[in-house]
Design an enzyme around this catalytic site. Structure first.
Site, PDB file in Angstrom:
ATOM      1  N   GLY A   7       0.884  -1.167   0.000  1.00 12.46           N
ATOM      2  CA  GLY A   7       0.000   0.000   0.000  1.00 12.46           C
ATOM      3  C   GLY A   7       0.916   1.210   0.000  1.00 12.46           C
ATOM      4  O   GLY A   7       1.391   1.647   1.049  1.00 12.46           O
ATOM      5  N   ALA A   8       1.211   1.699  -1.215  1.00 13.29           N
ATOM      6  CA  ALA A   8       2.230   2.750  -1.339  1.00 13.29           C
ATOM      7  C   ALA A   8       1.589   4.069  -1.725  1.00 13.29           C
ATOM      8  O   ALA A   8       2.054   4.770  -2.614  1.00 13.29           O
ATOM      9  CB  ALA A   8       3.285   2.336  -2.355  1.00 13.29           C
ATOM     10  N   GLY A   9       0.472   4.408  -1.088  1.00  9.13           N
ATOM     11  CA  GLY A   9      -0.135   5.724  -1.276  1.00  9.13           C
ATOM     12  C   GLY A   9       0.662   6.759  -0.507  1.00  9.13           C
ATOM     13  O   GLY A   9       1.899   6.685  -0.429  1.00  9.13           O
ATOM     14  N   MET A  11       0.960   7.544   2.809  1.00  7.09           N
ATOM     15  CA  MET A  11       1.731   7.096   3.975  1.00  7.09           C
ATOM     16  C   MET A  11       2.784   6.057   3.586  1.00  7.09           C
ATOM     17  O   MET A  11       3.920   6.082   4.080  1.00  7.09           O
ATOM     18  CB  MET A  11       0.797   6.528   5.046  1.00  7.09           C
ATOM     19  CG  MET A  11      -0.063   7.574   5.707  1.00  7.09           C
ATOM     20  SD  MET A  11       0.899   8.772   6.640  1.00  7.09           S
ATOM     21  CE  MET A  11       1.270   7.841   8.111  1.00  7.09           C
ATOM     22  N   ALA A 132       0.751  12.384   5.749  1.00 11.62           N
ATOM     23  CA  ALA A 132       1.283  12.439   4.383  1.00 11.62           C
ATOM     24  C   ALA A 132       0.162  12.771   3.427  1.00 11.62           C
ATOM     25  O   ALA A 132      -1.005  12.523   3.727  1.00 11.62           O
ATOM     26  CB  ALA A 132       1.893  11.086   4.005  1.00 11.62           C
ATOM     27  N   LYS A 188      -5.926   6.933  19.102  1.00 15.20           N
ATOM     28  CA  LYS A 188      -5.770   7.457  17.734  1.00 15.20           C
ATOM     29  C   LYS A 188      -7.108   7.451  17.004  1.00 15.20           C
ATOM     30  O   LYS A 188      -7.427   8.381  16.244  1.00 15.20           O
ATOM     31  CB  LYS A 188      -4.736   6.618  16.970  1.00 15.20           C
ATOM     32  CG  LYS A 188      -4.562   7.008  15.494  1.00 15.20           C
ATOM     33  CD  LYS A 188      -3.794   8.291  15.335  1.00 15.20           C
ATOM     34  CE  LYS A 188      -3.907   8.941  13.965  1.00 15.20           C
ATOM     35  NZ  LYS A 188      -3.296   8.244  12.861  1.00 15.20           N
ATOM     36  N   ASN A 192      -9.032  10.301  14.754  1.00 17.52           N
ATOM     37  CA  ASN A 192      -9.636  10.119  13.425  1.00 17.52           C
ATOM     38  C   ASN A 192     -11.158  10.204  13.468  1.00 17.52           C
ATOM     39  O   ASN A 192     -11.781  10.700  12.532  1.00 17.52           O
ATOM     40  CB  ASN A 192      -9.228   8.758  12.831  1.00 17.52           C
ATOM     41  CG  ASN A 192      -7.738   8.651  12.643  1.00 17.52           C
ATOM     42  OD1 ASN A 192      -7.110   7.726  13.147  1.00 17.52           O
ATOM     43  ND2 ASN A 192      -7.156   9.604  11.941  1.00 17.52           N
ATOM     44  N   ASN A 196     -11.298  13.403  11.145  1.00 16.02           N
ATOM     45  CA  ASN A 196     -11.453  12.964   9.747  1.00 16.02           C
ATOM     46  C   ASN A 196     -12.859  13.230   9.207  1.00 16.02           C
ATOM     47  O   ASN A 196     -13.024  13.892   8.176  1.00 16.02           O
ATOM     48  CB  ASN A 196     -11.076  11.481   9.611  1.00 16.02           C
ATOM     49  CG  ASN A 196      -9.600  11.244   9.823  1.00 16.02           C
ATOM     50  OD1 ASN A 196      -8.925  12.040  10.468  1.00 16.02           O
ATOM     51  ND2 ASN A 196      -9.077  10.152   9.309  1.00 16.02           N
ATOM     52  N   SER A 261      -6.765  12.441   6.131  1.00 14.96           N
ATOM     53  CA  SER A 261      -6.737  11.525   4.984  1.00 14.96           C
ATOM     54  C   SER A 261      -8.143  11.290   4.422  1.00 14.96           C
ATOM     55  O   SER A 261      -8.302  11.129   3.216  1.00 14.96           O
ATOM     56  CB  SER A 261      -6.080  10.201   5.370  1.00 14.96           C
ATOM     57  OG  SER A 261      -6.666   9.669   6.534  1.00 14.96           O
TER      58      SER A 261
HETATM   59  N1  LIG Z   1      -2.577  10.285   4.963  1.00 15.75           N
HETATM   60  C1  LIG Z   1      -2.351  10.481   6.268  1.00 15.75           C
HETATM   61  O1  LIG Z   1      -1.933  11.568   6.692  1.00 15.75           O
HETATM   62  C2  LIG Z   1      -2.573   9.381   7.238  1.00 15.75           C
HETATM   63  C3  LIG Z   1      -3.149   8.164   6.858  1.00 15.75           C
HETATM   64  N2  LIG Z   1      -3.253   7.144   7.768  1.00 15.75           N
HETATM   65  C4  LIG Z   1      -3.835   5.850   7.406  1.00 15.75           C
HETATM   66  O2  LIG Z   1      -2.906   5.140   6.610  1.00 15.75           O
HETATM   67  C5  LIG Z   1      -3.610   4.272   5.692  1.00 15.75           C
HETATM   68  C6  LIG Z   1      -3.164   4.605   4.270  1.00 15.75           C
HETATM   69  O3  LIG Z   1      -3.609   5.959   4.014  1.00 15.75           O
HETATM   70  P1  LIG Z   1      -3.017   6.886   2.867  1.00 15.75           P
HETATM   71  O4  LIG Z   1      -1.583   6.592   2.658  1.00 15.75           O
HETATM   72  O5  LIG Z   1      -3.453   8.258   3.186  1.00 15.75           O
HETATM   73  O6  LIG Z   1      -3.830   6.327   1.612  1.00 15.75           O
HETATM   74  P2  LIG Z   1      -3.796   6.752   0.070  1.00 15.75           P
HETATM   75  O7  LIG Z   1      -5.188   7.019  -0.355  1.00 15.75           O
HETATM   76  O8  LIG Z   1      -2.784   7.781  -0.214  1.00 15.75           O
HETATM   77  O9  LIG Z   1      -3.321   5.392  -0.577  1.00 15.75           O
HETATM   78  C7  LIG Z   1      -3.980   4.166  -0.322  1.00 15.75           C
HETATM   79  C8  LIG Z   1      -4.237   3.443  -1.629  1.00 15.75           C
HETATM   80  O10 LIG Z   1      -5.265   4.087  -2.342  1.00 15.75           O
HETATM   81  C9  LIG Z   1      -5.012   4.048  -3.759  1.00 15.75           C
HETATM   82  N3  LIG Z   1      -5.008   5.433  -4.248  1.00 15.75           N
HETATM   83  C10 LIG Z   1      -4.609   6.519  -3.557  1.00 15.75           C
HETATM   84  N4  LIG Z   1      -4.831   7.644  -4.253  1.00 15.75           N
HETATM   85  C11 LIG Z   1      -5.425   7.254  -5.410  1.00 15.75           C
HETATM   86  C12 LIG Z   1      -5.928   7.948  -6.541  1.00 15.75           C
HETATM   87  N5  LIG Z   1      -5.861   9.304  -6.626  1.00 15.75           N
HETATM   88  N6  LIG Z   1      -6.490   7.250  -7.522  1.00 15.75           N
HETATM   89  C13 LIG Z   1      -6.576   5.919  -7.455  1.00 15.75           C
HETATM   90  N7  LIG Z   1      -6.109   5.182  -6.402  1.00 15.75           N
HETATM   91  C14 LIG Z   1      -5.539   5.845  -5.414  1.00 15.75           C
HETATM   92  C15 LIG Z   1      -3.776   3.283  -3.919  1.00 15.75           C
HETATM   93  O11 LIG Z   1      -4.082   1.899  -4.039  1.00 15.75           O
HETATM   94  P3  LIG Z   1      -5.217   1.203  -4.936  1.00 15.75           P
HETATM   95  O12 LIG Z   1      -5.120   1.728  -6.316  1.00 15.75           O
HETATM   96  O13 LIG Z   1      -4.941  -0.252  -4.800  1.00 15.75           O
HETATM   97  O14 LIG Z   1      -6.577   1.540  -4.385  1.00 15.75           O
HETATM   98  C16 LIG Z   1      -3.084   3.444  -2.572  1.00 15.75           C
HETATM   99  O15 LIG Z   1      -2.260   2.388  -2.231  1.00 15.75           O
HETATM  100  C17 LIG Z   1      -5.093   4.515   5.949  1.00 15.75           C
HETATM  101  O16 LIG Z   1      -5.590   3.593   6.873  1.00 15.75           O
HETATM  102  C18 LIG Z   1      -5.110   5.925   6.564  1.00 15.75           C
HETATM  103  O17 LIG Z   1      -6.257   6.155   7.349  1.00 15.75           O
HETATM  104  C19 LIG Z   1      -2.747   7.256   9.033  1.00 15.75           C
HETATM  105  C20 LIG Z   1      -2.181   8.439   9.438  1.00 15.75           C
HETATM  106  C21 LIG Z   1      -2.125   9.605   8.600  1.00 15.75           C
HETATM  107  C1  LIG Z   2      -3.671  13.570  10.624  1.00 23.77           C
HETATM  108  C2  LIG Z   2      -4.617  12.664  11.313  1.00 23.77           C
HETATM  109  C3  LIG Z   2      -4.082  12.433  12.710  1.00 23.77           C
HETATM  110  C4  LIG Z   2      -5.959  13.351  11.438  1.00 23.77           C
HETATM  111  O1  LIG Z   2      -6.901  12.574  12.023  1.00 23.77           O
HETATM  112  C5  LIG Z   2      -4.771  11.381  10.553  1.00 23.77           C
HETATM  113  O2  LIG Z   2      -4.528  10.324  11.060  1.00 23.77           O
HETATM  114  C6  LIG Z   2      -5.347  11.354   9.181  1.00 23.77           C
HETATM  115  O3  LIG Z   2      -5.190  12.308   8.422  1.00 23.77           O
HETATM  116  O4  LIG Z   2      -5.946  10.329   8.866  1.00 23.77           O
END
Ligand SMILES: NC(=O)C1=CN([C@@H]2O[C@H](COP(=O)(O)OP(=O)(O)OC[C@H]3O[C@@H](n4cnc5c(N)ncnc54)[C@H](OP(=O)(O)O)[C@@H]3O)[C@@H](O)[C@H]2O)C=CC1
Ligand SMILES: CC(C)(CO)C(=O)C(=O)O
Length: 313
Positions: A7-9, A11, A132, A188, A192, A196, A261
């Site tokens: 899961g390389a979005g 985060m 992120a 946490k 959220n 969120n 997020s």
């Molecule tokens: N972002 C943050 O600040 C924080 C996030 N988290 C948690 O971490 C976990 C991962 O979150 P996060 O990294 O934000 O997730 P993202 O949405 O950035 O990425 C998750 C997945 O979604 C898909 N994706 C993301 N953006 C797009 C797009 N524009 N179009 C199509 N597919 C897309 C990709 O996989 P695929 O194509 O397979 O769907 C990706 O691996 C979650 O549980 C989140 O709640 C925790 C703390 C902070």
């Molecule tokens: C930044 C924070 C702590 C806000 O709830 C988070 O975890 C998110 O963006 O999903």
């Protein structure tokens, strides 16, 4: 250490980038083709605390990893909650007997999915205050600071996580062992469960919401519902500490300008949200334990209504 980021979005990109910079052998696995193609061609690009950086990190589509030979010491899970099972299915043959699997997703109950594929002794359950965002495919925006709490789900205790914690800290990810990760996860989840959904519905960042004169009453009501459910699961919450952590999110100098997020998912990317794994989980558990959860229920319904109005996918 040999590390898979599953899961390389946003985060996953942050963790992949920082662990790669710290000289670990990192590969990324994801399901978003345009993101994968961009990273393959140009590397993972990021605005990292104001500096433009590029790291060349191998990345694979999760449906195309059968021929990838990589015996991982550590898998870090960073899918969205609703994608977790599918990702575990995809990577299960890359998870060896000694591979530790660290889950840092937001939300409650992910261990129930992971333990179908990984023995408890290898599962590290955690949460993170890092943030992120993605500016587009292959390009992350990373600013601010964060931390990680984690715990081994087996009986092996802290020693079994020492090496992983050392590697995370070497990459400046600020990890520490928790003796009660369920409390940390609920804590946490309160962040959220307030920031969120509320910022998504109100179309605001955390600082702007926090400065309204109804922020306290809304936040305290939601936290009270989380705390009553947590208590039933032996995860006692220190309400003052939880409220302090939520209020720290309003700070404009640190993460107050961040859109959570869930906001990024729905309002920016028109994607479905994790609300069912956060406030929705409290509603379901509340029904089981006979606890009223009107705020969580209403917020979950509002977010689902917004998903439908926006035709999110
Ligand atoms: N972002 C943050 O600040 C924080 C996030 N988290 C948690 O971490 C976990 C991962 O979150 P996060 O990294 O934000 O997730 P993202 O949405 O950035 O990425 C998750 C997945 O979604 C898909 N994706 C993301 N953006 C797009 C797009 N524009 N179009 C199509 N597919 C897309 C990709 O996989 P695929 O194509 O397979 O769907 C990706 O691996 C979650 O549980 C989140 O709640 C925790 C703390 C902070
Ligand atoms: C930044 C924070 C702590 C806000 O709830 C988070 O975890 C998110 O963006 O999903």
């Amino acid at each position: 250490m040999k590390i898979i980021i599953a899961g390389a979005g946003a985060m996953g990109s942050r963790f992949g980038l920082m662990l790669h910079q710290a000289k670990n052998d990192v590969i990324l696995i994801d399901g978003w083709q345009e993101h994968i193609d961009t990273i393959k061609e140009y590397g993972l690009q990021a605005n990292f605390n104001g500096e433009e950086v590029t790291e060349m990190i191998p990345i694979y589509h999760q449906s195309d990893i059968s021929s990838v030979e990589f015996s991982a010491d550590l898998v870090i899970l960073f899918t969205k909650a609703m994608q977790l099972d599918g990702m575990m299915q995809s990577i299960k043959n890359m998870v060896g007997e000694k591979t530790k699997v660290l889950c840092l997703l937001n939300g409650i109950g992910h261990e129930d999915v992971i333990k179908k594929y990984v023995p408890l002794s290898n599962i590290l359950l955690g949460n993170t205050m890092w943030t992120a965002g993605l500016e587009g495919p292959g390009k992350a925006k990373l600013f601010g600071n964060g931390s990680i709490d984690l715990q081994n789900l087996g009986n092996e205790g802290k020693e079994s996580a020492d090496e992983v914690i050392a590697v995370l800290n070497d990459a400046k990810l600020n990890a520490k062992y928790s003796d009660n990760i369920l409390s940390s996860i609920y804590k946490k989840a309160c962040v959220n469960g307030t920031m969120n959904g509320l910022c998504t519905i109100l179309d605001s960042n955390m600082a702007d919401f926090g400065e309204t004169d109804v922020a306290d009453v809304i936040v305290e009501s939601i936290v009270s519902e989380f705390a009553q459910v947590a208590e039933k699961e032996n995860a006692t919450l220190d309400i003052d500490a939880v409220l302090a952590q939520i209020k720290s999110c309003y700070n404009r100098e640190t993460i107050g300008l961040h859109h959570p997020s869930m906001y990024q998912d729905l309002m920016i990317n028109n994607r479905l949200t994790e609300i069912d794994f956060i406030n929705g989980a409290i509603v379901r558990k509340g029904e089981v334990y006979g606890i009223e959860t009107p705020y969580c229920s209403f917020l979950t319904q509002l977010v689902h209504a917004k998903e439908q109005i926006m035709k999110a996918k």
